[in-house]
Design a protein around this motif. Structure first.
Motif, PDB file in Angstrom:
ATOM      1  N   GLY A 266      48.238  38.613  28.997  1.00  0.00           N
ATOM      2  CA  GLY A 266      47.805  39.683  29.876  1.00  0.00           C
ATOM      3  C   GLY A 266      46.305  39.748  30.107  1.00  0.00           C
ATOM      4  O   GLY A 266      45.531  38.990  29.526  1.00  0.00           O
ATOM      5  N   VAL A 267      45.916  40.668  30.991  1.00  0.00           N
ATOM      6  CA  VAL A 267      44.514  40.843  31.358  1.00  0.00           C
ATOM      7  C   VAL A 267      44.146  42.319  31.314  1.00  0.00           C
ATOM      8  O   VAL A 267      45.015  43.195  31.336  1.00  0.00           O
ATOM      9  N   VAL A 268      42.855  42.592  31.240  1.00  0.00           N
ATOM     10  CA  VAL A 268      42.333  43.956  31.357  1.00  0.00           C
ATOM     11  C   VAL A 268      41.192  43.932  32.365  1.00  0.00           C
ATOM     12  O   VAL A 268      40.600  42.877  32.636  1.00  0.00           O
ATOM     13  N   ALA A 269      40.891  45.078  32.913  1.00  0.00           N
ATOM     14  CA  ALA A 269      39.820  45.164  33.900  1.00  0.00           C
ATOM     15  C   ALA A 269      38.496  44.683  33.314  1.00  0.00           C
ATOM     16  O   ALA A 269      38.245  44.810  32.108  1.00  0.00           O
ATOM     17  N   SER A 270      37.657  44.144  34.169  1.00  0.00           N
ATOM     18  CA  SER A 270      36.333  43.689  33.749  1.00  0.00           C
ATOM     19  C   SER A 270      35.598  44.786  32.984  1.00  0.00           C
ATOM     20  O   SER A 270      35.649  45.967  33.359  1.00  0.00           O
ATOM     21  N   VAL A 281      42.107  54.562  34.662  1.00  0.00           N
ATOM     22  CA  VAL A 281      43.540  54.604  34.369  1.00  0.00           C
ATOM     23  C   VAL A 281      43.887  53.307  33.659  1.00  0.00           C
ATOM     24  O   VAL A 281      43.879  52.239  34.262  1.00  0.00           O
ATOM     25  N   ARG A 282      44.124  53.404  32.350  1.00  0.00           N
ATOM     26  CA  ARG A 282      44.386  52.217  31.526  1.00  0.00           C
ATOM     27  C   ARG A 282      43.302  51.148  31.715  1.00  0.00           C
ATOM     28  O   ARG A 282      43.578  49.958  31.853  1.00  0.00           O
ATOM     29  N   GLY A 283      42.065  51.616  31.748  1.00  0.00           N
ATOM     30  CA  GLY A 283      40.932  50.716  31.848  1.00  0.00           C
ATOM     31  C   GLY A 283      40.529  50.339  33.256  1.00  0.00           C
ATOM     32  O   GLY A 283      39.446  49.783  33.473  1.00  0.00           O
ATOM     33  N   ARG A 284      41.374  50.641  34.236  1.00  0.00           N
ATOM     34  CA  ARG A 284      41.057  50.326  35.635  1.00  0.00           C
ATOM     35  C   ARG A 284      40.448  51.553  36.305  1.00  0.00           C
ATOM     36  O   ARG A 284      40.852  52.687  36.042  1.00  0.00           O
ATOM     37  N   LEU A 285      39.490  51.337  37.182  1.00  0.00           N
ATOM     38  CA  LEU A 285      38.767  52.441  37.822  1.00  0.00           C
ATOM     39  C   LEU A 285      39.716  53.262  38.692  1.00  0.00           C
ATOM     40  O   LEU A 285      40.448  52.714  39.530  1.00  0.00           O
ATOM     41  N   VAL A 299      31.213  54.020  47.650  1.00  0.00           N
ATOM     42  CA  VAL A 299      31.619  53.129  46.555  1.00  0.00           C
ATOM     43  C   VAL A 299      33.127  52.898  46.616  1.00  0.00           C
ATOM     44  O   VAL A 299      33.913  53.852  46.634  1.00  0.00           O
ATOM     45  N   PHE A 300      33.519  51.632  46.635  1.00  0.00           N
ATOM     46  CA  PHE A 300      34.923  51.263  46.697  1.00  0.00           C
ATOM     47  C   PHE A 300      35.246  50.297  45.551  1.00  0.00           C
ATOM     48  O   PHE A 300      34.380  49.553  45.098  1.00  0.00           O
ATOM     49  N   ALA A 301      36.490  50.325  45.101  1.00  0.00           N
ATOM     50  CA  ALA A 301      36.932  49.392  44.061  1.00  0.00           C
ATOM     51  C   ALA A 301      38.344  48.952  44.372  1.00  0.00           C
ATOM     52  O   ALA A 301      39.156  49.715  44.922  1.00  0.00           O
ATOM     53  N   LEU A 302      38.655  47.721  44.008  1.00  0.00           N
ATOM     54  CA  LEU A 302      39.949  47.137  44.365  1.00  0.00           C
ATOM     55  C   LEU A 302      40.284  45.996  43.425  1.00  0.00           C
ATOM     56  O   LEU A 302      39.490  45.611  42.558  1.00  0.00           O
ATOM     57  N   GLY A 303      41.474  45.427  43.622  1.00  0.00           N
ATOM     58  CA  GLY A 303      41.889  44.289  42.809  1.00  0.00           C
ATOM     59  C   GLY A 303      42.242  44.678  41.389  1.00  0.00           C
ATOM     60  O   GLY A 303      42.611  45.823  41.098  1.00  0.00           O
ATOM     61  N   ASP A 304      42.084  43.725  40.475  1.00  0.00           N
ATOM     62  CA  ASP A 304      42.472  43.930  39.071  1.00  0.00           C
ATOM     63  C   ASP A 304      41.702  45.048  38.396  1.00  0.00           C
ATOM     64  O   ASP A 304      42.179  45.623  37.413  1.00  0.00           O
ATOM     65  N   ALA A 305      40.504  45.350  38.888  1.00  0.00           N
ATOM     66  CA  ALA A 305      39.642  46.321  38.213  1.00  0.00           C
ATOM     67  C   ALA A 305      39.875  47.753  38.671  1.00  0.00           C
ATOM     68  O   ALA A 305      39.274  48.676  38.130  1.00  0.00           O
ATOM     69  N   ALA A 306      40.756  47.967  39.641  1.00  0.00           N
ATOM     70  CA  ALA A 306      40.963  49.302  40.191  1.00  0.00           C
ATOM     71  C   ALA A 306      42.428  49.718  40.100  1.00  0.00           C
ATOM     72  O   ALA A 306      43.330  48.903  40.303  1.00  0.00           O
ATOM     73  N   CYS A 319      49.141  49.716  42.017  1.00  0.00           N
ATOM     74  CA  CYS A 319      49.429  48.350  42.448  1.00  0.00           C
ATOM     75  C   CYS A 319      49.220  47.372  41.287  1.00  0.00           C
ATOM     76  O   CYS A 319      48.219  47.474  40.564  1.00  0.00           O
ATOM     77  N   PRO A 320      50.126  46.442  41.095  1.00  0.00           N
ATOM     78  CA  PRO A 320      49.953  45.454  40.024  1.00  0.00           C
ATOM     79  C   PRO A 320      48.787  44.523  40.325  1.00  0.00           C
ATOM     80  O   PRO A 320      48.422  44.329  41.497  1.00  0.00           O
ATOM     81  N   PRO A 321      48.195  43.939  39.289  1.00  0.00           N
ATOM     82  CA  PRO A 321      47.037  43.047  39.505  1.00  0.00           C
ATOM     83  C   PRO A 321      47.463  41.655  39.944  1.00  0.00           C
ATOM     84  O   PRO A 321      47.405  40.689  39.192  1.00  0.00           O
ATOM     85  N   THR A 322      47.905  41.548  41.204  1.00  0.00           N
ATOM     86  CA  THR A 322      48.349  40.260  41.745  1.00  0.00           C
ATOM     87  C   THR A 322      47.457  39.831  42.898  1.00  0.00           C
ATOM     88  O   THR A 322      46.809  40.658  43.552  1.00  0.00           O
ATOM     89  N   ALA A 323      47.456  38.539  43.182  1.00  0.00           N
ATOM     90  CA  ALA A 323      46.667  37.998  44.292  1.00  0.00           C
ATOM     91  C   ALA A 323      47.143  38.580  45.619  1.00  0.00           C
ATOM     92  O   ALA A 323      46.339  38.841  46.521  1.00  0.00           O
ATOM     93  N   GLN A 324      48.443  38.775  45.718  1.00  0.00           N
ATOM     94  CA  GLN A 324      49.020  39.306  46.952  1.00  0.00           C
ATOM     95  C   GLN A 324      48.403  40.651  47.319  1.00  0.00           C
ATOM     96  O   GLN A 324      48.012  40.881  48.469  1.00  0.00           O
TER      97      GLN A 324
END
Length: 454
Positions: A266-270, A281-285, A299-306, A319-324
């Motif tokens: 697994g991964v966690v947000a930067s 929320v569980r480490g994501r912004l 200020v905007f945040a997206l992807g695995d870190a949000a 949203c799950p941390p996927t490339a899609q």
């Protein structure tokens, strides 16, 4: 007049899609675009296991950000290590370890994620990750070197240990890594007449009760049967108790002599997100459906870190941390940055998953496009077709297709490129998670020096 500064952090799927759309939809005089990234390429992460196994060359999945003649974004070669929202300053550590302050008027945070680790004795000192291009290339060298060293050894115990491999993580990354590397060793051992092929053992373990539960029971079982048929030992409900340089202890008490532990659990947000001092929320912004940070219009945040609300599922789902999702979020954030710049209304992000694909190497795959369950060659065609179409440039598509074709016809030469040095590089050496500042240090840095003008 000074042009507004738009600063994008991260060159993954989310960050690159955002930058490209901003370039297309903003005139050069409308804003100044800056991208913070250690490398001037976008890594196509889902194909990393195929780099590790030698099916693809590293260059084929590293999509250059400088190929486009229309590219006008300034790239800062480094990593963001802190953000002071009050001063609108992003603190950057360049690849030469210089600390610089970058001012912004609009900030897009897409720093991605890092490998999730736990407080397991010896883990970060003895395990390999599978998150970066360098790690994938290094693991390939390491695995081949184990065959070389086992072949040269006169000690039966050492030989057996070098030919045992442990992968932790039963998600897509771990499953594909184990599957692709097992095929590599299965093919390579034929070139080592002194080695007994039965000594090569691959272990895939995960604390969860199912392998890739997102696939559903039927496809999950199908993937397990494929791997077990190849001789990969799958242990579910099991993790690592401790990791040493020559053996790994499982939580069920087993001790496996090995020199290869690959951690993909697994991964966690930067860690950058923790420097903001904002709600998570569980480490994501925590952001709203428009991917805007509440209380900070620019200020905007997206992807695995949000933690982007998943409007398609409703409720508290994110949203799950996927490339899609990351690619589609990048486009919406770009539009929302432009809307903020021009005083227009923002639009929320909403997207339904198109499906899942898992490439197990060779003719083996399981896929679930649009809810349709496939396995075997049809699933492989869907998996590779999806990845091929998702590659951003024609050059990358040509390289990947050529690599796939050449590998299918000619196989592998099992060549090491020299990454396996006398001093091994492990998890702690690749992701630099100890370089980030605390919120207090960020404020001090922002106040101590004059922010650098663009």
């Amino acid at each position: 007049m000074t042009r507004p500064r738009i600063l994008v952090v991260g060159a993954g799927f989310a960050g690159v899609e955002c930058v490209r759309r901003l370039e297309r939809r903003l005139s050069p005089g409308e804003a100044e675009l800056t991208l913070v990234t250690p490398f001037a390429y976008q890594l196509y992460l889902p194909l990393l296991p195929q780099v590790a196994s030698g099916v693809l060359t590293p260059q084929s999945i590293a999509l250059s950000l400088r190929r486009s003649k229309k590219y006008r974004t300034r790239i800062i070669p480094g990593g963001a290590i802190g953000v002071d929202l009050a001063s609108k300053v992003c603190v950057v550590r360049t690849i030469t370890d210089q600390i610089v302050n970058e001012r912004y008027d609009y900030l897009v945070l897409a720093p991605g994620s890092v490998t999730r680790t736990f407080d397991i004795p010896g883990l970060v000192d003895n395990a390999f990750g599978m998150k970066t291009l360098a790690e994938a290339a290094y693991i390939r060298d390491h695995v081949i070197s184990q065959l070389d060293l086992a072949d040269a050894s006169q000690d039966p115990a050492e030989r057996a240990a070098r030919l045992q491999f442990v992968v932790v993580g039963g998600g897509y990354a771990g499953t594909e890594t184990a599957a692709c590397l097992q095929r590599l060793t299965h093919a390579a051992v034929k070139r080592y007449p002194r080695l007994d092929p039965s000594l090569i053992k691959w272990h895939l373990i995960d604390i969860a009760p199912k392998l890739m539960p997102e696939l559903g029971d039927k496809l999950g079982r199908s993937a397990q049967e494929i791997l077990r048929r190849r001789g990969i030992e799958i242990s579910l409900g099991v993790s690592i108790e401790k990791a040493g340089p020559t053996e790994v202890t499982f939580t069920d008490g087993r001790v496996v002599p090995t020199r290869t532990l690959i951690w993909t659990a697994g991964v966690v947000a930067s860690p950058l997100i923790a420097t903001l001092g904002a709600e998570t929320v569980r480490g994501r912004l925590a952001v709203n459906a428009e991917m805007n940070l509440p209380g900070h219009d620019g200020v905007f945040a997206l992807g695995d870190a949000a933690a982007v609300p998943d409007r398609a599922k409703g409720g508290d789902a994110v949203c799950p941390p996927t490339a899609q999702h990351a690619m589609r979020q990048g486009k919406v954030v770009a539009d929302n940055v432009i809307a903020t710049l021009r005083g227009q209304a923002l639009r929320p992000y909403e997207h339904k998953d198109l499906g899942l694909v898992v490439d197990l190497g060779g003719k083996d795959a399981v896929s679930k496009p649009l809810g349709i369950e496939l396995h075997g060659l049809p699933a492989q065609a869907v998996a590779r077709g999806y990845h091929w179409s998702a590659l951003r440039t024609g050059v990358a598509k040509t390289r990947v297709l050529t690599n796939w074709t050449l590998n299918a016809i000619a196989g592998d030469d099992f060549v090491r490129t020299g990454f396996q040095a006398r001093r091994p590089a492990k998890l702690k050496d690749f992701e630099y998670t100890d370089t980030y500042l605390t919120p207090e240090q960020v404020r001090e840095q922002a106040e101590a020096s004059v922010p650098r003008e663009g």
